[in-house]
Motif scaffolding. Structure first.
Motif, PDB file in Angstrom:
ATOM      1  N   VAL A   1       3.876 -15.813  -8.195  1.00  0.00           N
ATOM      2  CA  VAL A   1       2.683 -15.473  -7.417  1.00  0.00           C
ATOM      3  C   VAL A   1       1.796 -16.715  -7.289  1.00  0.00           C
ATOM      4  CG1 VAL A   1       0.579 -14.067  -7.390  1.00  0.00           C
ATOM      5  CG2 VAL A   1       2.772 -13.038  -8.058  1.00  0.00           C
ATOM      6  N   ALA A   2       1.732 -17.493  -8.370  1.00  0.00           N
ATOM      7  CA  ALA A   2       0.912 -18.708  -8.371  1.00  0.00           C
ATOM      8  C   ALA A   2       1.403 -19.703  -7.321  1.00  0.00           C
ATOM      9  CB  ALA A   2       0.927 -19.348  -9.752  1.00  0.00           C
TER      10      ALA A   2
ATOM     11  N   ARG B   1       3.999 -13.768 -12.749  1.00  0.00           N
ATOM     12  CA  ARG B   1       2.863 -14.427 -12.110  1.00  0.00           C
ATOM     13  C   ARG B   1       3.114 -15.889 -11.761  1.00  0.00           C
ATOM     14  NH1 ARG B   1       0.194 -14.131 -17.369  1.00  0.00           N
ATOM     15  NH2 ARG B   1      -0.133 -16.242 -18.126  1.00  0.00           N
TER      16      ARG B   1
ATOM     17  N   LEU C   1       2.257 -19.009  -4.400  1.00  0.00           N
ATOM     18  CA  LEU C   1       1.856 -18.564  -3.050  1.00  0.00           C
ATOM     19  C   LEU C   1       0.515 -19.186  -2.665  1.00  0.00           C
ATOM     20  CD1 LEU C   1       2.637 -14.759  -3.375  1.00  0.00           C
ATOM     21  CD2 LEU C   1       3.826 -16.353  -1.872  1.00  0.00           C
ATOM     22  N   ASP C   2       0.459 -20.496  -2.639  1.00  0.00           N
ATOM     23  CA  ASP C   2      -0.841 -21.152  -2.448  1.00  0.00           C
ATOM     24  C   ASP C   2      -1.045 -21.655  -1.024  1.00  0.00           C
ATOM     25  OD1 ASP C   2       0.945 -23.155  -2.380  1.00  0.00           O
ATOM     26  OD2 ASP C   2       0.100 -24.322  -4.032  1.00  0.00           O
TER      27      ASP C   2
ATOM     28  N   GLY D   1       6.116 -20.014  -1.036  1.00  0.00           N
ATOM     29  CA  GLY D   1       6.237 -18.611  -1.383  1.00  0.00           C
ATOM     30  C   GLY D   1       7.630 -18.053  -1.191  1.00  0.00           C
TER      31      GLY D   1
ATOM     32  N   VAL E   1      -2.232 -11.836  -9.637  1.00  0.00           N
ATOM     33  CA  VAL E   1      -2.834 -12.159  -8.345  1.00  0.00           C
ATOM     34  C   VAL E   1      -4.289 -12.581  -8.577  1.00  0.00           C
ATOM     35  CG1 VAL E   1      -3.369 -11.324  -6.022  1.00  0.00           C
ATOM     36  CG2 VAL E   1      -1.345 -10.465  -7.233  1.00  0.00           C
TER      37      VAL E   1
ATOM     38  N   THR F   1      -6.028 -14.921  -6.150  1.00  0.00           N
ATOM     39  CA  THR F   1      -6.751 -15.342  -4.937  1.00  0.00           C
ATOM     40  C   THR F   1      -6.459 -14.415  -3.750  1.00  0.00           C
ATOM     41  OG1 THR F   1      -4.985 -16.763  -4.076  1.00  0.00           O
ATOM     42  CG2 THR F   1      -6.503 -17.760  -5.662  1.00  0.00           C
TER      43      THR F   1
ATOM     44  N   ALA G   1      -0.597 -13.068   1.354  1.00  0.00           N
ATOM     45  CA  ALA G   1       0.819 -13.435   1.418  1.00  0.00           C
ATOM     46  C   ALA G   1       1.689 -12.291   0.895  1.00  0.00           C
ATOM     47  CB  ALA G   1       1.065 -14.707   0.615  1.00  0.00           C
ATOM     48  N   LEU G   2       1.263 -11.675  -0.199  1.00  0.00           N
ATOM     49  CA  LEU G   2       2.046 -10.587  -0.802  1.00  0.00           C
ATOM     50  C   LEU G   2       2.076  -9.363   0.105  1.00  0.00           C
ATOM     51  CD1 LEU G   2       0.732 -11.105  -4.407  1.00  0.00           C
ATOM     52  CD2 LEU G   2       3.153 -11.247  -3.731  1.00  0.00           C
TER      53      LEU G   2
ATOM     54  N   GLU H   1      -5.807 -15.406  -0.883  1.00  0.00           N
ATOM     55  CA  GLU H   1      -4.678 -16.011  -0.172  1.00  0.00           C
ATOM     56  C   GLU H   1      -3.346 -15.447  -0.700  1.00  0.00           C
ATOM     57  OE1 GLU H   1      -4.552 -20.254  -0.746  1.00  0.00           O
ATOM     58  OE2 GLU H   1      -4.133 -20.571   1.388  1.00  0.00           O
ATOM     59  N   GLN H   2      -3.249 -15.333  -2.018  1.00  0.00           N
ATOM     60  CA  GLN H   2      -2.038 -14.749  -2.621  1.00  0.00           C
ATOM     61  C   GLN H   2      -1.886 -13.294  -2.198  1.00  0.00           C
ATOM     62  OE1 GLN H   2      -2.899 -15.453  -6.756  1.00  0.00           O
ATOM     63  NE2 GLN H   2      -2.258 -17.601  -6.678  1.00  0.00           N
TER      64      GLN H   2
END
Ligand code: C2E
Ligand code: MG
Ligand code: MG
Ligand code: MG
Length: 292
Positions: free
Chosen positions: A211-212, A208, A214-215, A221, A243, A245, A251-252, A247-248
Motif C-alpha cells: 500500500v505504501a 501495508r 501506491l504513492d 502500484g 492506508v 494517504t 488508487a485502491l 492518494e493511496q
C-alpha cells in the motif's frame, strides 16, 4: 561485531550483537515469565482499528489488536511480546483471551445501540496448529451471546503453509461456524495461487508495504494491483491495510479493493472510541450506484 536480524524488534530492523545481548537474554527470560502471569491477571487489553467498506463508505467492523500493560515496563507492543509469546507457548492463552474479549465487546457495542459490527481477531500459526480453535470460537461467541458469523479470524500465509492439511481442516471447522477467514500481511509470505484456491479463505489483507508503494509514481502500484486482481479472480474480498494517504485510498478504490484500514481512517483505539467513529459521518463517500 556480528549483525543479526532482531526478530523481536520487527521486520527490516537490525541490531548489533554485543555484550549487552546477555542482558537482553536475561530480560527475555523474565519477559516469558511475566507473560505467563499477565494472561490471567488483566494486563492485556484490546484496541480496535476501524475497517471501512468501500461500497458503502461506512465503518463495518474493526480489527482487534492486543496491548500489554506491563506492571514495570508500561505499554508493551505486540511486535515485542507476540514473538516471545509464540516461542514460549503463551500465545495460545493470549489468542483465546482475545477471542473471548472481542466477543464480549461485540455484545457491548450491540448494547450501546450500534449497527451490527464485525470484529477481526489475529490468531497465531501456533494457536491454529493446536487444532481446537473452532471449540474456542464457538464457546466464546456463545458465552457472549453473539453470532460467530460476526467474527473474522486473521492468519498469516505462513500459518497455512506449515502443517498445511491440518491447518486447512481447522480453518474449515471455524468457517463452518460462519466465521470469515482472512489472510493477513498478504504478499509477505509464500502462499501460491493454487494453495489459496483450495484454502477456506474469504478475504486477503494486502500488507501495508504494498500500500505504501501506491504513492502516485507510474508503475509503483502494480504489485498491489496484481494482488487485488488475484484476490478478485479467486472470488475473495480484498482489504488494504496501512492506508495513510488520500492518494493511496483513491488508487485502491480504482483497483477495486473492497475494504480499507489504516491511519487515514483511524489508529487502533479503545472500544468506546470505535462507537463514536461509527456514529460520526461515513469516512468515505459511497460508490455511485450502490445502496449505502
Ligand atoms: P497486523 O495484524 O498486520 O496489524 C496491523 C498493524 O499495523 C498494527 O500494529 C497496526 O497498529 C498497524 N497499522 C495499522 N494501520 C497502520 C497505518 O496506517 N500505518 C502504519 N504504519 N501502521 C499501521 P500492532 O497493533 O502493533 O500489531 C502488530 C502485529 O501484532 C499485528 O499485525 C498482528 O500480527 C500482531 N497481533 C496483534 N494483536 C494480536 C493478537 O491478539 N494475537 C496475535 N496472535 N497477534 C496479534
Ligand atoms: Mg492482522
Ligand atoms: Mg496485517
Ligand atoms: Mg502485520
Amino acid at each position: 561485531i556480528a549483525m543479526y536480524a532482531a526478530k523481536a524488534a520487527g521486520r527490516n530492523r537490525f541490531a548489533v550483537f554485543e555484550p549487552a545481548m546477555h542482558e537482553q537474554v536475561v530480560a527475555q527470560t523474565q519477559l516469558v515469565r511475566d507473560l505467563r502471569t499477565a494472561a490471567g491477571s488483566g494486563q492485556f487489553s484490546l484496541l480496535y482499528q476501524p475497517q471501512v467498506d468501500l461500497r458503502s463508505g461506512r465503518i463495518t467492523g474493526a480489527e482487534a489488536l492486543a496491548r500489554w500493560h506491563h506492571p514495570l515496563h508500561g505499554l508493551v507492543l505486540p511486535d515485542t511480546f507476540i514473538p516471545v509469546a509464540e516461542s514460549s507457548g503463551t500465545i495460545d492463552l493470549i489468542d483465546d483471551w482475545a477471542l473471548g474479549e472481542a466477543c464480549r465487546q461485540l455484545a457491548g457495542w450491540d448494547a450501546a445501540g450500534l449497527p451490527r459490527l464485525q470484529v477481526a481477531v489475529n490468531i497465531s500459526a501456533r494457536r491454529l496448529a493446536r487444532g481446537d480453535l473452532a471449540d474456542t470460537v464457538r464457546s466464546s461467541a456463545r458465552a457472549a451471546g453473539v453470532d460467530p458469523a460476526r467474527l473474522e479470524v486473521e492468519i498469516t500465509e505462513t500459518a497455512t503453509t506449515s502443517c498445511a492439511d491440518e491447518a486447512a481442516r481447522t480453518l474449515q471447522e471455524v468457517r463452518a461456524l460462519g466465521v470469515s477467514i482472512a489472510i493477513d500481511d498478504f504478499g509477505t509470505g509464500h502462499s501460491s495461487f493454487g494453495r489459496l484456491r483450495v484454502l477456506p479463505v474469504d478475504r486477503l489483507k494486502i500488507d501495508r508495504s504494498f500500500v505504501a508503494a501506491l504513492d502516485g509514481r507510474a508503475g509503483a502500484g502494480s504489485i498491489a494491483g496484481a494482488m487485488v486482481a488475484m484476490g478478485r479472480s479467486l472470488g475473495l474480498d480484498v482489504v488494504a491495510e496501512g492506508v495513510e494517504t488520500a492518494e493511496q485510498l483513491d488508487a485502491l478504490r480504482a483497483l477495486g479493493c473492497s475494504s480499507v484500514q489504516g491511519w487515514l481512517f483511524g489508529r487502533p483505539v479503545p472500544a468506546d472510541e470505535i462507537a463514536s467513529l461509527v456514529r460520526a459521518a461515513p469516512p468515505v463517500p459511497a460508490l455511485p450506484g450502490r445502496p449505502s
